[in-house]
Enzyme design. Structure first.
Site, PDB file in Angstrom:
ATOM      1  N   THR A  52       2.541  -3.755 -27.551  1.00  0.00           N
ATOM      2  CA  THR A  52       2.155  -3.317 -26.204  1.00  0.00           C
ATOM      3  C   THR A  52       1.104  -2.223 -26.285  1.00  0.00           C
ATOM      4  OG1 THR A  52       4.419  -3.756 -25.499  1.00  0.00           O
ATOM      5  CG2 THR A  52       3.047  -2.469 -24.012  1.00  0.00           C
ATOM      6  N   THR A  53       1.356  -1.236 -27.154  1.00  0.00           N
ATOM      7  CA  THR A  53       0.438  -0.112 -27.314  1.00  0.00           C
ATOM      8  C   THR A  53      -0.915  -0.571 -27.831  1.00  0.00           C
ATOM      9  OG1 THR A  53       2.355   1.277 -27.776  1.00  0.00           O
ATOM     10  CG2 THR A  53       0.206   2.192 -28.337  1.00  0.00           C
ATOM     11  N   TYR A  96       8.337 -13.272 -18.531  1.00  0.00           N
ATOM     12  CA  TYR A  96       7.930 -13.983 -17.319  1.00  0.00           C
ATOM     13  C   TYR A  96       8.769 -15.231 -17.053  1.00  0.00           C
ATOM     14  CZ  TYR A  96       5.241 -16.149 -13.603  1.00  0.00           C
ATOM     15  OH  TYR A  96       4.876 -16.718 -12.422  1.00  0.00           O
ATOM     16  N   TYR A 114      12.736  -7.399 -30.143  1.00  0.00           N
ATOM     17  CA  TYR A 114      12.227  -6.327 -29.281  1.00  0.00           C
ATOM     18  C   TYR A 114      12.696  -6.597 -27.858  1.00  0.00           C
ATOM     19  CZ  TYR A 114       8.577  -3.402 -27.033  1.00  0.00           C
ATOM     20  OH  TYR A 114       7.890  -2.482 -26.287  1.00  0.00           O
ATOM     21  N   ARG A 153       9.604  -4.733 -19.008  1.00  0.00           N
ATOM     22  CA  ARG A 153       8.347  -5.477 -19.089  1.00  0.00           C
ATOM     23  C   ARG A 153       8.564  -6.991 -19.067  1.00  0.00           C
ATOM     24  NH1 ARG A 153       3.339  -3.109 -20.578  1.00  0.00           N
ATOM     25  NH2 ARG A 153       3.473  -0.896 -21.086  1.00  0.00           N
ATOM     26  N   LYS A 190      14.545  -3.542 -31.808  1.00  0.00           N
ATOM     27  CA  LYS A 190      13.834  -2.449 -31.146  1.00  0.00           C
ATOM     28  C   LYS A 190      14.417  -2.347 -29.751  1.00  0.00           C
ATOM     29  CE  LYS A 190       9.325  -0.758 -29.571  1.00  0.00           C
ATOM     30  NZ  LYS A 190       7.878  -1.059 -29.401  1.00  0.00           N
ATOM     31  N   ILE A 232      10.139   3.132 -33.143  1.00  0.00           N
ATOM     32  CA  ILE A 232       8.788   2.566 -33.115  1.00  0.00           C
ATOM     33  C   ILE A 232       8.062   3.337 -32.029  1.00  0.00           C
ATOM     34  CG2 ILE A 232       7.376   0.517 -32.767  1.00  0.00           C
ATOM     35  CD1 ILE A 232       9.663  -1.154 -33.862  1.00  0.00           C
TER      36      ILE A 232
END
Length: 295
Positions: free
Chosen positions: A49-50, A112, A138, A143, A166, A206
Protein backbone atom coordinates in the site's frame (compact mmCIF):
# COMPACT_ATOMS: atom_id res chain seq x y z
CA UNK A 1 4.94 -25.77 18.89
CA UNK A 2 7.68 -23.73 17.24
CA UNK A 3 6.70 -20.37 15.84
CA UNK A 4 6.71 -20.21 12.04
CA UNK A 5 8.14 -17.17 10.30
CA UNK A 6 10.25 -16.16 13.28
CA UNK A 7 13.11 -15.10 11.00
CA UNK A 8 10.90 -12.13 10.02
CA UNK A 9 10.51 -10.90 13.60
CA UNK A 10 11.60 -7.30 14.15
CA UNK A 11 11.21 -4.27 11.89
CA UNK A 12 10.03 -4.64 8.32
CA UNK A 13 9.60 -1.40 6.38
CA UNK A 14 6.84 -0.87 3.83
CA UNK A 15 8.89 1.08 1.30
CA UNK A 16 7.57 4.02 -0.68
CA UNK A 17 8.04 3.85 -4.45
CA UNK A 18 9.91 7.01 -5.47
CA UNK A 19 8.71 8.70 -8.66
CA UNK A 20 10.35 11.35 -10.81
CA UNK A 21 8.49 12.88 -13.76
CA UNK A 22 6.05 10.00 -13.76
CA UNK A 23 8.60 7.19 -13.75
CA UNK A 24 10.03 5.07 -10.93
CA UNK A 25 13.15 6.85 -9.62
CA UNK A 26 15.56 3.96 -9.15
CA UNK A 27 18.48 6.14 -8.01
CA UNK A 28 16.47 7.44 -5.05
CA UNK A 29 15.06 3.97 -4.46
CA UNK A 30 18.56 2.53 -4.19
CA UNK A 31 19.53 5.17 -1.62
CA UNK A 32 16.43 4.35 0.45
CA UNK A 33 17.32 0.65 0.43
CA UNK A 34 20.85 1.40 1.64
CA UNK A 35 19.40 3.64 4.37
CA UNK A 36 17.35 0.71 5.69
CA UNK A 37 20.24 -1.76 5.52
CA UNK A 38 22.50 0.63 7.46
CA UNK A 39 19.80 1.07 10.12
CA UNK A 40 19.61 -2.67 10.76
CA UNK A 41 16.09 -3.24 9.44
CA UNK A 42 15.08 -6.91 9.21
CA UNK A 43 13.07 -6.87 5.99
CA UNK A 44 12.10 -4.62 3.07
CA UNK A 45 8.48 -4.70 1.91
CA UNK A 46 8.20 -3.05 -1.51
CA UNK A 47 5.08 -2.60 -3.66
CA UNK A 48 2.58 -2.65 -0.84
CA UNK A 49 0.00 0.00 0.00
CA UNK A 50 2.77 2.40 1.00
CA UNK A 51 4.52 1.65 -2.29
CA UNK A 52 1.45 2.75 -4.29
CA UNK A 53 1.18 -0.68 -5.88
CA UNK A 54 -2.35 -0.05 -7.26
CA UNK A 55 -0.92 2.57 -9.63
CA UNK A 56 2.00 0.47 -10.90
CA UNK A 57 1.70 -1.52 -14.09
CA UNK A 58 2.43 -5.26 -13.85
CA UNK A 59 5.74 -4.71 -15.64
CA UNK A 60 6.70 -1.97 -13.17
CA UNK A 61 5.61 -4.17 -10.26
CA UNK A 62 7.87 -7.00 -11.41
CA UNK A 63 10.77 -4.65 -12.13
CA UNK A 64 10.55 -2.97 -8.72
CA UNK A 65 10.67 -6.33 -6.96
CA UNK A 66 13.62 -7.46 -9.08
CA UNK A 67 15.43 -4.18 -8.36
CA UNK A 68 14.92 -4.41 -4.59
CA UNK A 69 16.07 -8.04 -4.48
CA UNK A 70 19.17 -7.28 -6.56
CA UNK A 71 20.00 -4.18 -4.52
CA UNK A 72 19.46 -6.02 -1.23
CA UNK A 73 21.90 -8.70 -2.45
CA UNK A 74 21.16 -10.96 0.50
CA UNK A 75 22.01 -8.28 3.07
CA UNK A 76 18.38 -7.85 4.13
CA UNK A 77 15.21 -9.88 3.60
CA UNK A 78 12.69 -8.90 0.93
CA UNK A 79 8.95 -9.57 1.22
CA UNK A 80 7.13 -7.80 -1.64
CA UNK A 81 3.41 -7.17 -1.81
CA UNK A 82 2.04 -9.53 -4.46
CA UNK A 83 -1.64 -9.79 -3.50
CA UNK A 84 -4.67 -9.29 -5.71
CA UNK A 85 -8.41 -9.71 -5.71
CA UNK A 86 -7.84 -12.31 -8.42
CA UNK A 87 -6.20 -15.52 -7.25
CA UNK A 88 -4.72 -16.16 -10.70
CA UNK A 89 -3.18 -12.68 -10.78
CA UNK A 90 -1.80 -13.00 -7.25
CA UNK A 91 -0.29 -16.34 -8.21
CA UNK A 92 1.42 -14.84 -11.25
CA UNK A 93 2.84 -11.98 -9.19
CA UNK A 94 3.98 -14.38 -6.47
CA UNK A 95 5.73 -16.72 -8.91
CA UNK A 96 7.46 -13.74 -10.49
CA UNK A 97 8.67 -12.56 -7.06
CA UNK A 98 9.85 -16.08 -6.25
CA UNK A 99 11.80 -16.23 -9.51
CA UNK A 100 13.37 -12.84 -8.72
CA UNK A 101 14.67 -14.21 -5.41
CA UNK A 102 12.29 -12.73 -2.83
CA UNK A 103 12.34 -14.29 0.64
CA UNK A 104 8.59 -14.19 1.30
CA UNK A 105 5.33 -12.85 -0.11
CA UNK A 106 2.93 -10.38 1.47
CA UNK A 107 -0.59 -11.36 0.40
CA UNK A 108 -3.29 -8.77 0.99
CA UNK A 109 -6.75 -10.26 1.42
CA UNK A 110 -8.75 -10.12 -1.82
CA UNK A 111 -10.45 -6.73 -1.93
CA UNK A 112 -13.66 -5.30 -3.38
CA UNK A 113 -15.14 -8.68 -4.36
CA UNK A 114 -15.62 -9.61 -0.66
CA UNK A 115 -15.12 -13.40 -0.69
CA UNK A 116 -16.68 -15.72 1.87
CA UNK A 117 -14.39 -17.12 4.56
CA UNK A 118 -14.10 -20.28 2.44
CA UNK A 119 -13.12 -18.09 -0.50
CA UNK A 120 -10.36 -16.47 1.58
CA UNK A 121 -9.15 -19.89 2.66
CA UNK A 122 -9.03 -21.32 -0.86
CA UNK A 123 -7.30 -18.17 -2.19
CA UNK A 124 -4.47 -18.23 0.36
CA UNK A 125 -4.25 -22.04 0.18
CA UNK A 126 -3.64 -21.92 -3.57
CA UNK A 127 -0.88 -19.34 -3.16
CA UNK A 128 0.77 -21.33 -0.37
CA UNK A 129 0.65 -24.63 -2.20
CA UNK A 130 1.60 -23.48 -5.69
CA UNK A 131 4.70 -21.47 -4.73
CA UNK A 132 7.60 -22.16 -2.41
CA UNK A 133 7.75 -18.77 -0.68
CA UNK A 134 6.78 -18.14 2.92
CA UNK A 135 3.43 -16.36 2.90
CA UNK A 136 2.25 -13.51 5.11
CA UNK A 137 -1.54 -13.08 5.22
CA UNK A 138 -2.28 -9.34 5.24
CA UNK A 139 -5.60 -8.59 6.89
CA UNK A 140 -6.71 -4.97 6.54
CA UNK A 141 -10.53 -4.87 6.35
CA UNK A 142 -10.56 -1.06 6.38
CA UNK A 143 -9.17 -1.19 2.84
CA UNK A 144 -10.36 -4.57 1.57
CA UNK A 145 -13.95 -4.38 2.81
CA UNK A 146 -14.01 -7.66 4.73
CA UNK A 147 -12.26 -9.28 7.67
CA UNK A 148 -10.36 -12.56 7.45
CA UNK A 149 -11.74 -14.10 10.63
CA UNK A 150 -9.40 -15.65 13.24
CA UNK A 151 -10.95 -19.07 12.62
CA UNK A 152 -9.96 -18.82 8.94
CA UNK A 153 -6.44 -17.75 9.84
CA UNK A 154 -6.22 -20.74 12.20
CA UNK A 155 -7.11 -23.03 9.30
CA UNK A 156 -4.53 -21.34 7.10
CA UNK A 157 -1.85 -21.72 9.78
CA UNK A 158 -2.01 -25.47 9.23
CA UNK A 159 -0.47 -24.97 5.78
CA UNK A 160 3.31 -25.22 5.74
CA UNK A 161 4.13 -22.07 3.75
CA UNK A 162 1.76 -19.76 5.61
CA UNK A 163 4.05 -18.50 8.36
CA UNK A 164 2.99 -14.94 9.17
CA UNK A 165 0.02 -12.63 9.51
CA UNK A 166 0.13 -8.85 9.12
CA UNK A 167 -2.60 -7.77 11.51
CA UNK A 168 -4.09 -4.40 10.58
CA UNK A 169 -7.56 -4.68 12.05
CA UNK A 170 -6.67 -2.64 15.15
CA UNK A 171 -8.51 -5.28 17.19
CA UNK A 172 -6.61 -6.59 20.19
CA UNK A 173 -9.07 -9.44 20.68
CA UNK A 174 -8.51 -10.64 17.13
CA UNK A 175 -4.73 -10.52 17.57
CA UNK A 176 -5.01 -12.38 20.87
CA UNK A 177 -7.19 -15.07 19.31
CA UNK A 178 -4.75 -15.58 16.44
CA UNK A 179 -1.79 -15.78 18.80
CA UNK A 180 -3.63 -18.18 21.09
CA UNK A 181 -4.66 -20.59 18.34
CA UNK A 182 -1.78 -20.57 15.83
CA UNK A 183 2.01 -20.69 15.67
CA UNK A 184 2.20 -17.83 13.16
CA UNK A 185 4.47 -14.84 13.58
CA UNK A 186 2.15 -11.87 14.04
CA UNK A 187 3.40 -8.53 12.71
CA UNK A 188 1.55 -5.30 13.42
CA UNK A 189 0.17 -3.52 10.38
CA UNK A 190 -0.15 -0.24 12.29
CA UNK A 191 2.88 1.50 13.77
CA UNK A 192 0.94 2.75 16.80
CA UNK A 193 -0.26 -0.79 17.62
CA UNK A 194 3.22 -2.33 17.64
CA UNK A 195 3.70 -2.27 21.40
CA UNK A 196 0.15 -3.43 22.28
CA UNK A 197 0.42 -6.35 19.84
CA UNK A 198 3.88 -7.30 21.08
CA UNK A 199 2.59 -7.22 24.65
CA UNK A 200 0.28 -10.16 23.79
CA UNK A 201 2.82 -12.07 21.71
CA UNK A 202 3.34 -10.26 18.41
CA UNK A 203 6.90 -10.17 17.14
CA UNK A 204 7.30 -6.96 15.19
CA UNK A 205 5.81 -4.56 12.69
CA UNK A 206 5.55 -3.84 8.99
CA UNK A 207 6.08 -0.14 9.39
CA UNK A 208 5.27 3.07 7.55
CA UNK A 209 7.13 5.48 9.84
CA UNK A 210 10.15 3.19 9.59
CA UNK A 211 10.82 4.85 6.24
CA UNK A 212 12.08 7.89 8.15
CA UNK A 213 13.01 6.70 11.67
CA UNK A 214 13.89 3.00 11.39
CA UNK A 215 16.32 3.04 14.30
CA UNK A 216 13.65 4.33 16.67
CA UNK A 217 11.21 1.62 15.58
CA UNK A 218 13.94 -1.00 16.00
CA UNK A 219 14.59 0.29 19.52
CA UNK A 220 10.88 -0.09 20.36
CA UNK A 221 10.66 -3.61 18.93
CA UNK A 222 13.90 -4.77 20.56
CA UNK A 223 12.89 -3.37 23.96
CA UNK A 224 9.51 -5.09 23.80
CA UNK A 225 11.05 -8.36 22.61
CA UNK A 226 13.54 -8.35 25.48
CA UNK A 227 10.82 -7.64 28.06
CA UNK A 228 12.02 -4.13 28.89
CA UNK A 229 8.54 -2.67 28.85
CA UNK A 230 9.59 0.64 30.43
CA UNK A 231 11.96 1.32 27.54
CA UNK A 232 9.40 0.06 25.02
CA UNK A 233 6.74 2.38 26.45
CA UNK A 234 9.14 5.32 26.28
CA UNK A 235 9.79 4.63 22.60
CA UNK A 236 6.08 4.11 21.95
CA UNK A 237 5.19 7.51 23.40
CA UNK A 238 8.09 9.18 21.58
CA UNK A 239 6.90 7.76 18.25
CA UNK A 240 3.16 7.93 18.79
CA UNK A 241 2.41 11.43 17.45
CA UNK A 242 4.58 10.85 14.39
CA UNK A 243 2.93 7.48 13.72
CA UNK A 244 -0.53 9.00 13.98
CA UNK A 245 0.31 11.80 11.57
CA UNK A 246 1.72 9.40 8.98
CA UNK A 247 -1.70 7.74 8.89
CA UNK A 248 -4.01 10.46 10.19
CA UNK A 249 -3.36 13.60 8.14
CA UNK A 250 -4.41 11.90 4.90
CA UNK A 251 -4.50 8.48 3.29
CA UNK A 252 -1.19 6.58 3.43
CA UNK A 253 1.29 7.27 1.85
CA UNK A 254 0.39 10.92 1.24
CA UNK A 255 1.79 12.27 4.55
CA UNK A 256 4.81 9.97 4.41
CA UNK A 257 5.82 11.14 0.95
CA UNK A 258 5.41 14.75 2.08
CA UNK A 259 7.62 14.06 5.09
CA UNK A 260 10.28 12.39 2.97
CA UNK A 261 10.24 15.34 0.59
CA UNK A 262 10.74 17.73 3.53
CA UNK A 263 13.65 15.58 4.69
CA UNK A 264 15.24 15.64 1.22
CA UNK A 265 14.77 11.92 0.67
CA UNK A 266 12.04 11.86 -1.99
CA UNK A 267 10.52 14.13 -4.62
CA UNK A 268 7.14 13.75 -2.95
CA UNK A 269 5.65 12.90 -6.34
CA UNK A 270 2.63 10.60 -6.42
CA UNK A 271 0.44 9.04 -9.06
CA UNK A 272 -3.23 9.81 -9.44
CA UNK A 273 -5.64 9.24 -7.83
CA UNK A 274 -3.25 9.98 -4.93
CA UNK A 275 -2.72 13.73 -4.54
CA UNK A 276 -0.23 15.72 -2.44
CA UNK A 277 -0.83 16.72 1.16
CA UNK A 278 -2.74 20.01 1.43
CA UNK A 279 -1.15 23.19 2.81
CA UNK A 280 -2.70 22.90 6.27
CA UNK A 281 -1.50 19.33 6.54
CA UNK A 282 2.02 20.31 5.44
CA UNK A 283 2.19 22.99 8.15
CA UNK A 284 1.12 20.46 10.80
CA UNK A 285 3.50 17.81 9.48
CA UNK A 286 6.43 20.21 9.43
CA UNK A 287 5.71 21.16 13.04
CA UNK A 288 5.68 17.48 14.03
CA UNK A 289 8.92 16.70 12.22
CA UNK A 290 10.54 19.74 13.85
CA UNK A 291 9.27 18.75 17.30
CA UNK A 292 10.64 15.24 16.78
CA UNK A 293 14.05 16.68 15.91
CA UNK A 294 14.10 15.67 12.26
CA UNK A 295 14.03 19.22 10.88
Amino acid sequence: MATKGKDFAGLSVALVTPFKQGEVDYDTFGAQIEFQIEAGTTCLVPVGTTGESPTLSHDEHDRVIDFVVQKAAGRIKVMPGVGSNSTAEALRLTKSAEKAGADAALQVAPYYNKPTQEGFYQHFKALAEETGLQQCVYNIPGRTGKNVEPETIARLAELENITMVKEATGQMDQASQILGTTNLTLLSGDDSMTLPYMAVGGEGVISVVGNIVPRDMIALVNAAASGDMAAARAQHHKLFALCREMLGLATNPIPLKAAMEMLGRDTGEMRLPMTPLDDAGRVQLKQSLTAYGLL
